[in-house]
Motif scaffolding. Structure first.
Motif, PDB file in Angstrom:
ATOM      1  N   LEU A 150       0.839  -1.201   0.000  1.00 23.78           N
ATOM      2  CA  LEU A 150       0.000   0.000   0.000  1.00 23.78           C
ATOM      3  C   LEU A 150       0.877   1.255   0.000  1.00 23.78           C
ATOM      4  CD1 LEU A 150      -2.865   1.152   0.119  1.00 23.78           C
ATOM      5  CD2 LEU A 150      -2.807   0.868   2.611  1.00 23.78           C
ATOM      6  N   ALA A 151       1.949   1.223   0.781  1.00 26.46           N
ATOM      7  CA  ALA A 151       2.880   2.354   0.790  1.00 26.46           C
ATOM      8  C   ALA A 151       3.575   2.495  -0.564  1.00 26.46           C
ATOM      9  CB  ALA A 151       3.912   2.174   1.899  1.00 26.46           C
ATOM     10  N   ALA A 152       3.987   1.373  -1.150  1.00 27.02           N
ATOM     11  CA  ALA A 152       4.699   1.409  -2.436  1.00 27.02           C
ATOM     12  C   ALA A 152       3.809   1.904  -3.563  1.00 27.02           C
ATOM     13  CB  ALA A 152       5.242   0.020  -2.767  1.00 27.02           C
ATOM     14  N   ALA A 153       2.513   1.620  -3.480  1.00 22.06           N
ATOM     15  CA  ALA A 153       1.580   2.035  -4.528  1.00 22.06           C
ATOM     16  C   ALA A 153       1.152   3.492  -4.372  1.00 22.06           C
ATOM     17  CB  ALA A 153       0.343   1.136  -4.517  1.00 22.06           C
ATOM     18  N   ASN A 154       1.486   4.106  -3.229  1.00 21.80           N
ATOM     19  CA  ASN A 154       1.049   5.480  -2.954  1.00 21.80           C
ATOM     20  C   ASN A 154       2.188   6.266  -2.285  1.00 21.80           C
ATOM     21  OD1 ASN A 154      -2.170   5.308  -3.337  1.00 21.80           O
ATOM     22  ND2 ASN A 154      -1.482   3.453  -2.288  1.00 21.80           N
ATOM     23  N   THR A 155       3.296   6.355  -2.986  1.00 22.35           N
ATOM     24  CA  THR A 155       4.494   6.940  -2.378  1.00 22.35           C
ATOM     25  C   THR A 155       4.341   8.415  -2.027  1.00 22.35           C
ATOM     26  OG1 THR A 155       5.392   7.314  -4.597  1.00 22.35           O
ATOM     27  CG2 THR A 155       6.059   5.295  -3.467  1.00 22.35           C
ATOM     28  N   SER A 156       3.434   9.103  -2.699  1.00 21.94           N
ATOM     29  CA  SER A 156       3.237  10.517  -2.374  1.00 21.94           C
ATOM     30  C   SER A 156       2.399  10.696  -1.108  1.00 21.94           C
ATOM     31  CB  SER A 156       2.556  11.244  -3.541  1.00 21.94           C
ATOM     32  OG  SER A 156       1.230  10.770  -3.722  1.00 21.94           O
ATOM     33  N   LEU A 157       1.717   9.631  -0.700  1.00 21.31           N
ATOM     34  CA  LEU A 157       0.825   9.714   0.455  1.00 21.31           C
ATOM     35  C   LEU A 157       1.384   9.029   1.697  1.00 21.31           C
ATOM     36  CD1 LEU A 157      -2.583   8.911  -1.297  1.00 21.31           C
ATOM     37  CD2 LEU A 157      -1.777  11.166  -0.548  1.00 21.31           C
ATOM     38  N   PHE A 158       2.018   7.857   1.508  1.00 27.40           N
ATOM     39  CA  PHE A 158       2.398   7.030   2.645  1.00 27.40           C
ATOM     40  C   PHE A 158       3.864   6.623   2.586  1.00 27.40           C
ATOM     41  CE2 PHE A 158      -2.011   5.435   1.491  1.00 27.40           C
ATOM     42  CZ  PHE A 158      -2.670   6.316   2.333  1.00 27.40           C
ATOM     43  N   GLU A 159       4.358   6.216   3.741  1.00 32.82           N
ATOM     44  CA  GLU A 159       5.650   5.548   3.807  1.00 32.82           C
ATOM     45  C   GLU A 159       5.586   4.480   4.893  1.00 32.82           C
ATOM     46  OE1 GLU A 159       8.978   7.793   5.300  1.00 32.82           O
ATOM     47  OE2 GLU A 159       7.629   9.302   6.174  1.00 32.82           O
ATOM     48  N   LEU A 169      10.373  -2.555  16.917  1.00 28.15           N
ATOM     49  CA  LEU A 169      10.192  -3.944  16.509  1.00 28.15           C
ATOM     50  C   LEU A 169       9.009  -4.123  15.566  1.00 28.15           C
ATOM     51  CD1 LEU A 169      10.854  -5.861  19.869  1.00 28.15           C
ATOM     52  CD2 LEU A 169      12.422  -5.500  17.949  1.00 28.15           C
ATOM     53  N   HIS A 170       8.218  -3.062  15.398  1.00 26.57           N
ATOM     54  CA  HIS A 170       7.023  -3.132  14.557  1.00 26.57           C
ATOM     55  C   HIS A 170       7.138  -2.136  13.399  1.00 26.57           C
ATOM     56  CE1 HIS A 170       5.734  -4.717  18.464  1.00 26.57           C
ATOM     57  NE2 HIS A 170       4.832  -5.404  17.801  1.00 26.57           N
ATOM     58  N   GLN A 171       6.742  -2.592  12.218  1.00 25.94           N
ATOM     59  CA  GLN A 171       6.661  -1.712  11.062  1.00 25.94           C
ATOM     60  C   GLN A 171       5.286  -1.067  11.007  1.00 25.94           C
ATOM     61  OE1 GLN A 171       9.875  -0.965   9.773  1.00 25.94           O
ATOM     62  NE2 GLN A 171       8.859  -1.122   7.805  1.00 25.94           N
ATOM     63  N   ALA A 172       5.237   0.170  10.569  1.00 26.43           N
ATOM     64  CA  ALA A 172       3.969   0.900  10.538  1.00 26.43           C
ATOM     65  C   ALA A 172       3.796   1.624   9.215  1.00 26.43           C
ATOM     66  CB  ALA A 172       3.927   1.903  11.686  1.00 26.43           C
ATOM     67  N   LEU A 173       2.550   1.989   8.952  1.00 20.91           N
ATOM     68  CA  LEU A 173       2.211   2.789   7.784  1.00 20.91           C
ATOM     69  C   LEU A 173       1.960   4.215   8.256  1.00 20.91           C
ATOM     70  CD1 LEU A 173       1.866   2.246   4.765  1.00 20.91           C
ATOM     71  CD2 LEU A 173      -0.581   1.951   5.153  1.00 20.91           C
ATOM     72  N   TRP A 174       2.675   5.158   7.643  1.00 23.60           N
ATOM     73  CA  TRP A 174       2.620   6.560   8.048  1.00 23.60           C
ATOM     74  C   TRP A 174       2.056   7.425   6.927  1.00 23.60           C
ATOM     75  CZ3 TRP A 174       5.245   8.640  12.576  1.00 23.60           C
ATOM     76  CH2 TRP A 174       5.894   7.671  13.347  1.00 23.60           C
ATOM     77  N   VAL A 285      -5.677  13.384  -3.845  1.00 20.65           N
ATOM     78  CA  VAL A 285      -5.063  12.250  -4.510  1.00 20.65           C
ATOM     79  C   VAL A 285      -5.811  10.981  -4.108  1.00 20.65           C
ATOM     80  CG1 VAL A 285      -2.935  10.916  -4.831  1.00 20.65           C
ATOM     81  CG2 VAL A 285      -2.812  13.382  -4.429  1.00 20.65           C
ATOM     82  N   GLU A 286      -6.205  10.187  -5.061  1.00 19.28           N
ATOM     83  CA  GLU A 286      -6.932   8.952  -4.771  1.00 19.28           C
ATOM     84  C   GLU A 286      -5.969   7.855  -4.332  1.00 19.28           C
ATOM     85  OE1 GLU A 286     -10.038   5.846  -6.965  1.00 19.28           O
ATOM     86  OE2 GLU A 286      -9.426   7.712  -7.943  1.00 19.28           O
ATOM     87  N   VAL A 287      -6.363   7.115  -3.291  1.00 23.90           N
ATOM     88  CA  VAL A 287      -5.552   6.008  -2.811  1.00 23.90           C
ATOM     89  C   VAL A 287      -5.637   4.853  -3.805  1.00 23.90           C
ATOM     90  CG1 VAL A 287      -5.284   4.238  -1.000  1.00 23.90           C
ATOM     91  CG2 VAL A 287      -5.807   6.617  -0.388  1.00 23.90           C
ATOM     92  N   VAL A 288      -4.490   4.339  -4.216  1.00 25.36           N
ATOM     93  CA  VAL A 288      -4.407   3.209  -5.141  1.00 25.36           C
ATOM     94  C   VAL A 288      -4.323   1.916  -4.339  1.00 25.36           C
ATOM     95  CG1 VAL A 288      -3.073   2.112  -6.971  1.00 25.36           C
ATOM     96  CG2 VAL A 288      -3.268   4.622  -6.876  1.00 25.36           C
ATOM     97  N   ALA A 289      -5.229   1.001  -4.580  1.00 23.94           N
ATOM     98  CA  ALA A 289      -5.208  -0.296  -3.903  1.00 23.94           C
ATOM     99  C   ALA A 289      -4.175  -1.207  -4.561  1.00 23.94           C
ATOM    100  CB  ALA A 289      -6.591  -0.944  -3.956  1.00 23.94           C
TER     101      ALA A 289
END
Length: 291
Positions: A150-159, A169-174, A285-289
């Motif tokens: 999801l982050a890779a498909a929406n690099t302008s929105l998330f990381e 120890l946990h990865q997160a979506l920001w 910007v629309e979120v890309v699934a």
């Protein structure tokens, strides 16, 4: 007679016992009262340790810290609307217009009822975990892979990067929040403040992360959080929404239970996408699934 023998002979002397009767009885009473409490505390601490690291220091003082958080924590985590609210609109008001909407694929706040009842969630404030219906490692890996995609498909929105709320120890979506320096006019400043309130003042833009047993924390719109809780897919975090617009995490910050099969994994995907659409509402910007 040795000094040690003299000491114990004095202790059993009737005159000495009578002189110390009240202090002895008091100490005995205190010991009798405190011992069960200490045993209970030790049992709770050992149970807390089995949940693993997450969010607060993983030692005795961390346990004491989370115990103190019960003073402010909510107990109505499975109520669709947090008390004392009676209407969804009243909860949503502090988060702006985006909070009144549903972001599920059908846009109707509809979600199928989860089968089999809720898993067991211990009453600790942090970390919040499920201890039954644990997901296999392959499912947890698939969940993490979906958030990464999801982050890779929406690099302008998330990381995707280490969690602040749960620790490294946990990865997160920001959410990529605009910096205050780029918000150069009043309208942009207002939008930035609304975004920070929407995702929680203490999260800095983190809105989703996966736990080792397969449960997931995600920020949903109040409308979608209500629907997910009603359908028994989720429950709120105990400190979600505490202190209103200044809350560390908002009312829509929920624990989504670990998926048990492919159909439930599809619901997990939809819940993550709903959260992503909500936190980016207004970005233009629309979120890309992910595929």
């Amino acid at each position: 007679m040795s000094l040690l023998q003299q000491k114990y002979a004095a202790l059993i002397n009737p005159d000495v016992l009578r002189a110390h009767q009240k202090p002895i009885l008091l100490a005995t009473g205190i010991t009798a009262a405190v011992t069960p409490l200490l045993a209970y505390a030790w049992s709770c601490y050992r149970e807390w340790l089995t949940l693993g690291p997450g969010g607060i220091p993983y030692h005795f003082f961390g346990w004491l810290l989370q115990t103190s958080l019960h003073l402010i924590a909510r107990s109505d985590t499975r109520e669709p609307l947090p008390g004392p609210y009676k209407r969804l609109e009243d909860v949503a008001a502090m988060y702006g217009a985006a909070a009144t909407k549903s972001y599920f694929g059908n846009g109707q706040s509809q979600i199928p009822k989860r089968k089999g009842g809720r898993p067991t969630i211990p009453t600790f404030v942090a970390p919040q975990r499920q201890t039954s219906d644990i997901a296999p490692a392959a499912v947890v890996a698939a969940e993490k892979a979906f958030l990464d995609a999801l982050a890779a498909a929406n690099t302008s929105l998330f990381e995707a990067r280490n969690s602040k709320l749960e620790g490294p120890l946990h990865q997160a979506l920001w959410l990529r929040l605009p910096s205050a320096s780029t918000a150069d006019d009043a309208e942009k400043q207002k939008t930035l403040q609304e975004l920070r309130t929407r995702v929680g003042r203490g999260s800095d833009g983190e809105f989703a992360h996966v736990h080792g047993e397969g449960s997931v924390h995600v920020t949903l719109s109040p409308a979608d959080a209500k629907a997910a809780i009603e359908a028994e897919w989720a429950e709120r975090h105990p400190i979600a929404g505490v202190w209103g617009s200044r809350a560390m995490v908002p009312w829509g910050f929920v624990l989504v239970y670990a998926p048990r099969d492919e159909a439930e994994f599809a619901v997990f995907r939809e819940l993550m996408l709903a959260g992503a659409r909500y936190v980016t509402e207004g970005a233009g910007v629309e979120v890309v699934a992910p595929e």
